[in-house]
Design a protein around this motif. Structure first.
Motif, mmCIF file in Angstrom:
data_model
loop_
_atom_site.group_PDB
_atom_site.id
_atom_site.type_symbol
_atom_site.label_atom_id
_atom_site.label_comp_id
_atom_site.label_asym_id
_atom_site.label_seq_id
_atom_site.Cartn_x
_atom_site.Cartn_y
_atom_site.Cartn_z
ATOM 1 N N LEU A 82 0.856 -1.178 0.000
ATOM 2 C CA LEU A 82 0.000 0.000 0.000
ATOM 3 C C LEU A 82 0.896 1.233 0.000
ATOM 4 C CD1 LEU A 82 -2.884 -0.764 2.540
ATOM 5 C CD2 LEU A 82 -3.159 -0.275 0.109
ATOM 6 N N VAL A 83 0.618 2.182 -0.901
ATOM 7 C CA VAL A 83 1.407 3.411 -1.012
ATOM 8 C C VAL A 83 0.503 4.602 -0.735
ATOM 9 C CG1 VAL A 83 2.789 4.864 -2.528
ATOM 10 C CG2 VAL A 83 2.974 2.369 -2.676
ATOM 11 N N PHE A 84 0.889 5.428 0.220
ATOM 12 C CA PHE A 84 0.156 6.641 0.573
ATOM 13 C C PHE A 84 0.990 7.845 0.132
ATOM 14 C CE2 PHE A 84 -1.236 3.359 3.377
ATOM 15 C CZ PHE A 84 -2.566 3.622 3.676
ATOM 16 N N THR A 85 0.354 8.776 -0.547
ATOM 17 C CA THR A 85 1.042 9.972 -1.031
ATOM 18 C C THR A 85 0.552 11.191 -0.272
ATOM 19 O OG1 THR A 85 1.254 9.030 -3.242
ATOM 20 C CG2 THR A 85 1.554 11.407 -3.038
ATOM 21 N N GLY A 86 1.481 11.850 0.416
ATOM 22 C CA GLY A 86 1.151 13.073 1.122
ATOM 23 C C GLY A 86 1.336 14.278 0.219
ATOM 24 N N PRO A 87 1.396 15.476 0.786
ATOM 25 C CA PRO A 87 1.540 16.686 -0.021
ATOM 26 C C PRO A 87 2.914 16.759 -0.674
ATOM 27 C CG PRO A 87 1.739 17.218 2.291
ATOM 28 C CD PRO A 87 1.319 15.782 2.225
ATOM 29 N N HIS A 88 2.999 17.529 -1.777
ATOM 30 C CA HIS A 88 4.251 17.629 -2.512
ATOM 31 C C HIS A 88 4.261 18.945 -3.284
ATOM 32 C CE1 HIS A 88 1.971 16.497 -6.147
ATOM 33 N NE2 HIS A 88 1.322 15.685 -5.317
ATOM 34 N N SER A 89 5.452 19.384 -3.663
ATOM 35 C CA SER A 89 5.549 20.644 -4.401
ATOM 36 C C SER A 89 6.937 20.833 -4.994
ATOM 37 C CB SER A 89 5.241 21.830 -3.481
ATOM 38 O OG SER A 89 5.392 23.067 -4.177
ATOM 39 N N TYR A 90 6.981 21.553 -6.100
ATOM 40 C CA TYR A 90 8.237 22.037 -6.670
ATOM 41 C C TYR A 90 8.819 23.109 -5.749
ATOM 42 C CZ TYR A 90 11.329 24.547 -9.918
ATOM 43 O OH TYR A 90 12.398 25.153 -10.518
ATOM 44 N N ILE A 91 10.146 23.075 -5.572
ATOM 45 C CA ILE A 91 10.835 24.068 -4.742
ATOM 46 C C ILE A 91 11.796 24.855 -5.627
ATOM 47 C CG2 ILE A 91 12.284 24.451 -2.720
ATOM 48 C CD1 ILE A 91 9.551 23.209 -2.094
ATOM 49 N N THR A 92 11.558 26.150 -5.767
ATOM 50 C CA THR A 92 12.388 26.991 -6.621
ATOM 51 C C THR A 92 13.686 27.396 -5.922
ATOM 52 O OG1 THR A 92 12.527 29.131 -7.746
ATOM 53 C CG2 THR A 92 11.048 28.992 -5.856
ATOM 54 N N PRO A 93 14.803 27.419 -6.644
ATOM 55 C CA PRO A 93 16.087 27.817 -6.056
ATOM 56 C C PRO A 93 16.125 29.271 -5.590
ATOM 57 C CG PRO A 93 16.424 26.626 -8.113
ATOM 58 C CD PRO A 93 14.959 26.939 -8.022
ATOM 59 N N THR A 94 15.164 30.099 -6.024
ATOM 60 C CA THR A 94 15.172 31.492 -5.563
ATOM 61 C C THR A 94 15.029 31.571 -4.049
ATOM 62 O OG1 THR A 94 12.781 31.688 -5.894
ATOM 63 C CG2 THR A 94 14.206 32.309 -7.738
ATOM 64 N N LEU A 95 14.454 30.542 -3.434
ATOM 65 C CA LEU A 95 14.281 30.540 -1.978
ATOM 66 C C LEU A 95 15.590 30.248 -1.250
ATOM 67 C CD1 LEU A 95 10.883 28.646 -1.795
ATOM 68 C CD2 LEU A 95 11.278 31.068 -1.370
ATOM 69 N N TYR A 96 16.588 29.726 -1.978
ATOM 70 C CA TYR A 96 17.872 29.449 -1.332
ATOM 71 C C TYR A 96 18.698 30.719 -1.166
ATOM 72 C CZ TYR A 96 16.708 24.719 -3.046
ATOM 73 O OH TYR A 96 16.094 23.539 -3.342
ATOM 74 N N THR A 104 14.303 21.436 -6.760
ATOM 75 C CA THR A 104 14.003 20.084 -6.316
ATOM 76 C C THR A 104 12.503 19.936 -6.150
ATOM 77 O OG1 THR A 104 14.643 18.351 -4.745
ATOM 78 C CG2 THR A 104 14.132 20.522 -3.821
ATOM 79 N N TRP A 105 12.083 18.752 -5.757
ATOM 80 C CA TRP A 105 10.671 18.469 -5.489
ATOM 81 C C TRP A 105 10.582 17.852 -4.105
ATOM 82 C CZ3 TRP A 105 7.041 19.586 -9.390
ATOM 83 C CH2 TRP A 105 5.704 19.362 -9.023
ATOM 84 N N ASN A 106 9.892 18.520 -3.195
ATOM 85 C CA ASN A 106 9.693 17.986 -1.853
ATOM 86 C C ASN A 106 8.396 17.184 -1.801
ATOM 87 O OD1 ASN A 106 12.037 19.135 -0.987
ATOM 88 N ND2 ASN A 106 11.102 20.584 0.435
ATOM 89 N N PHE A 107 8.409 16.117 -1.008
ATOM 90 C CA PHE A 107 7.214 15.277 -0.926
ATOM 91 C C PHE A 107 7.262 14.407 0.323
ATOM 92 C CE2 PHE A 107 10.388 12.836 -3.224
ATOM 93 C CZ PHE A 107 10.300 11.561 -2.672
ATOM 94 N N VAL A 108 6.101 13.833 0.626
ATOM 95 C CA VAL A 108 5.971 12.896 1.738
ATOM 96 C C VAL A 108 5.230 11.665 1.224
ATOM 97 C CG1 VAL A 108 4.942 12.486 3.997
ATOM 98 C CG2 VAL A 108 5.938 14.715 3.481
ATOM 99 N N THR A 109 5.747 10.478 1.532
ATOM 100 C CA THR A 109 5.071 9.245 1.132
ATOM 101 C C THR A 109 5.315 8.162 2.168
ATOM 102 O OG1 THR A 109 4.769 7.663 -0.674
ATOM 103 C CG2 THR A 109 7.013 8.376 -0.238
#
Length: 218
Positions: A82-96, A104-109
């Motif tokens: 069973l695979v559960f997918t939590g929230p996810h989003s693209y992360i722009t380098p401008t925030l660094y 990168t792409w942050n996510f939870v699974t």
């Protein structure tokens, strides 16, 4: 699932939280020529064996349409995931605020391994449906009273294929920019939380709760 150490959690309660907040899972079993995969809602069996705060040892309840070819392949004790997918989003380098950088792409699974046990008794099948409704009405609904619809449940019940899933192992990946400094992590979380709704907002909240909250001692 490959999980780099920095993205792993030793707190199994975190895994259960993701499963309860994002309960639409994917059931995966072997098939020919390719694996079977079905998206379906899953809940914890409150009448099952008591376990730890995490999912290992717990029994989950799910159901699918009996017309689904996947249903006809399920046998008692079949190995499954069973695979559960939590929230996810693209992360722009401008925030660094640094160069060079890469997005990168942050996510939870959460991935669970275990065994499937189809429910063959009609009353037990209705019980799985009722347990699912009770759980989701409490968590996401308006506490709708299903009593007036039980006859309708019985009418559609023969089309429902219910099953139990006994969890033997669990793994989670919380890819939440842990490789960045706390300052950058806060900046990313604040930007995501600033999104009014949707998965980006939820991801920011999880970053604040799971990563920054743990570091700050919250």
């Amino acid at each position: 699932m490959f999980v780099p150490p920095m993205y792993r959690t030793e707190n199994e309660g975190r895994l259960r939280q993701v499963m309860e907040r994002y309960p639409l899972a994917m059931l995966l079993t072997n098939g020919e020529p390719t694996p079977y995969a079905t998206h379906l809602p899953v809940v914890f069996d409150q009448n099952g064996a008591p376990g730890t705060d995490g999912p290992v040892g717990a029994t989950l309840l799910g159901h699918m349409n009996r017309d689904n070819p996947h249903w006809r392949t399920l046998t008692d004790g079949l190995a499954a995931k069973l695979v559960f997918t939590g929230p996810h989003s693209y992360i722009t380098p401008t925030l660094y605020e640094t160069t060079p950088a890469a997005p990168t792409w942050n996510f939870v699974t959460v991935h669970l391994e275990g065994t499937v046990h189809p429910v063959t008794d009609f009353e037990e099948t209705l019980g799985v449906v009722q347990a699912t409704v009770e759980t989701f009405e409490l968590a996401f609904g308006s506490k709708w009273d299903m009593d007036s619809s039980l006859d309708y449940f019985r009418h559609i019940g023969p089309a429902v294929g219910a099953f139990r899933f006994v969890v033997t192992s669990a793994d989670g990946m919380f890819k939440l920019s842990q490789e960045k400094t706390p300052e950058i992590q806060h900046r990313i979380a604040d930007r995501l939380i600033g999104t009014e709704t949707g998965t980006r907002h939820e991801l920011g909240a999880l970053m604040a709760e799971f990563t920054l909250g743990d570091r700050d001692g919250v």
